[in-house]
Write a protein that holds these residues in place. Sequence first.
Motif, PDB file in Angstrom:
ATOM      1  N   SER A  35       0.839  -1.195   0.000  1.00 33.86           N
ATOM      2  CA  SER A  35       0.000   0.000   0.000  1.00 33.86           C
ATOM      3  C   SER A  35       0.870   1.238   0.000  1.00 33.86           C
TER       4      SER A  35
ATOM      5  N   GLU B 126       2.334  -3.959  15.417  1.00 31.25           N
ATOM      6  CA  GLU B 126       1.999  -3.586  14.051  1.00 31.25           C
ATOM      7  C   GLU B 126       2.080  -2.090  13.831  1.00 31.25           C
TER       8      GLU B 126
ATOM      9  N   ASN C  99      -0.546   2.475  11.603  1.00 29.89           N
ATOM     10  CA  ASN C  99      -0.822   1.054  11.655  1.00 29.89           C
ATOM     11  C   ASN C  99      -0.792   0.493  10.237  1.00 29.89           C
ATOM     12  N   HIS C 100      -0.443  -0.782  10.105  1.00 28.79           N
ATOM     13  CA  HIS C 100      -0.366  -1.395   8.777  1.00 28.79           C
ATOM     14  C   HIS C 100      -1.683  -1.306   8.012  1.00 28.79           C
ATOM     15  N   ASN C 101      -2.776  -1.354   8.738  1.00 30.58           N
ATOM     16  CA  ASN C 101      -4.086  -1.504   8.094  1.00 30.58           C
ATOM     17  C   ASN C 101      -4.848  -0.191   7.954  1.00 30.58           C
ATOM     18  N   ARG C 102      -4.219   0.938   8.270  1.00 28.44           N
ATOM     19  CA  ARG C 102      -4.917   2.218   8.179  1.00 28.44           C
ATOM     20  C   ARG C 102      -4.101   3.195   7.353  1.00 28.44           C
ATOM     21  N   SER C 103      -4.779   4.038   6.605  1.00 27.01           N
ATOM     22  CA  SER C 103      -4.116   5.019   5.745  1.00 27.01           C
ATOM     23  C   SER C 103      -3.963   6.370   6.418  1.00 27.01           C
TER      24      SER C 103
END
Length: 424
Positions: A130, A148, A161-165
């Motif tokens: 990403s 993370e 965090n890896h999962n948030r932009s």
Amino acid sequence: MKVKVISRSVDEFTRERSQDLQVIQSTRPFITCVLLIAQFNQIYKLLLFLTLPLSFGKEGVQELRSQPSSSREGGGVYIRLWDLAARRTVCQFPGHQGAVRGLTASTDGRILVSCGTDCTIRLWNIPPASVHVWKNAFWGVDHQWDGEHFATAGAQVDIWNHNRSQPINSFEWGSDTVISVRFNPGEPNLLATSASDRSIILYDLRMASPVRKMIMMTKTNSISWNPMEPINFTAANEDGNCYSYDARKLDEAKCVHKDHVSAVMDIDYSPTGREFVTGSYDRTVRLFQFNGGHSKEIYHTKRMQRVFCVKFSGDGSYVISGSDDTNLRLWKAKASEQLGVILPRERKKHEYHEAIKKRYKHLPEISRIAKHRHLPRPIYKASKLMHVMADAKRRKEEKRKAHSAPGSIKTQPLRRRRIIKEVE
């Protein structure tokens, strides 16, 4: 009249049996000392440094981590993954449009995080996972040792965090740019940063505000935590020294590490925590003991330019440096260590040499041989000039103190002298 003669017993040089070795009597008075020093000169003679230059690109290496390195080539910026044993590039990651200022990897090695002056954060998972676009340029990034989350340094400290932009948290203390960030290896929620206002700031992710701030007389370029003593960290400073601190007591440095003659650009601890490596603007790489005031080893070559990044290998056997001459260099952490398969008789010889050095290390001649390192002429002259300036400053302070009222002038040690104030 008295006549002095040399007399000796026949038993001292006569062989008992014909098979015995002939005893030779020397008339040189200090032959034992001469032979001992000659033997130590041979023992301390360093082997040729293992320098493996990995040449690439047209501009210097700006960032280095355990896995990839970053460089600029042609009109674009590439992140390269290297196989050090084969001395070749395994993979390239194009994408950044500006200089890559930060490069870090997750603990499991699956996620690579890079950031740069193009205001983007890129997560690479071969292929890229990403891209996060933000409003400010980034100067550094570091990943949690266990977790993370990763932190970026720029106009402020952002926690991602890896999962948030979007950042999940942001910290700001003052309006100056943050230039480096490092997570604590023992406490995943604790991190230290250095900023362009000459400050070192400690943050705790569990708190809404920064924990502590210390302002020095000169800027800190990089920070590294001791992996075996996670409460201690060492700061690479612009004045050419490194300062080791206890995070619980920032009003005084535990140790001052001196020898560089220009700004220290980067620092990294060995996995053992007993030594660390520094790279400097004076074009040298030095190894320090974690509690030593002076370097125990120095690395330099004629073609190596300003060193911007240094890193220890995972096993602590090698040191990797990236400099402005577009080269990565691989050095042995112990310069005289023999590589490859060692035969039993060779191992015994090395153990014998180490025992000899340990036994006679207290002798002045042996200590001088052990500490001597060849320096390039510009560094040697700059070092002598710095010693002259320090002596002149010390004499001036002594005279000023002698001609002042008793108690009016207090001399502070160097461990406190470079600290302006501490703010909590």
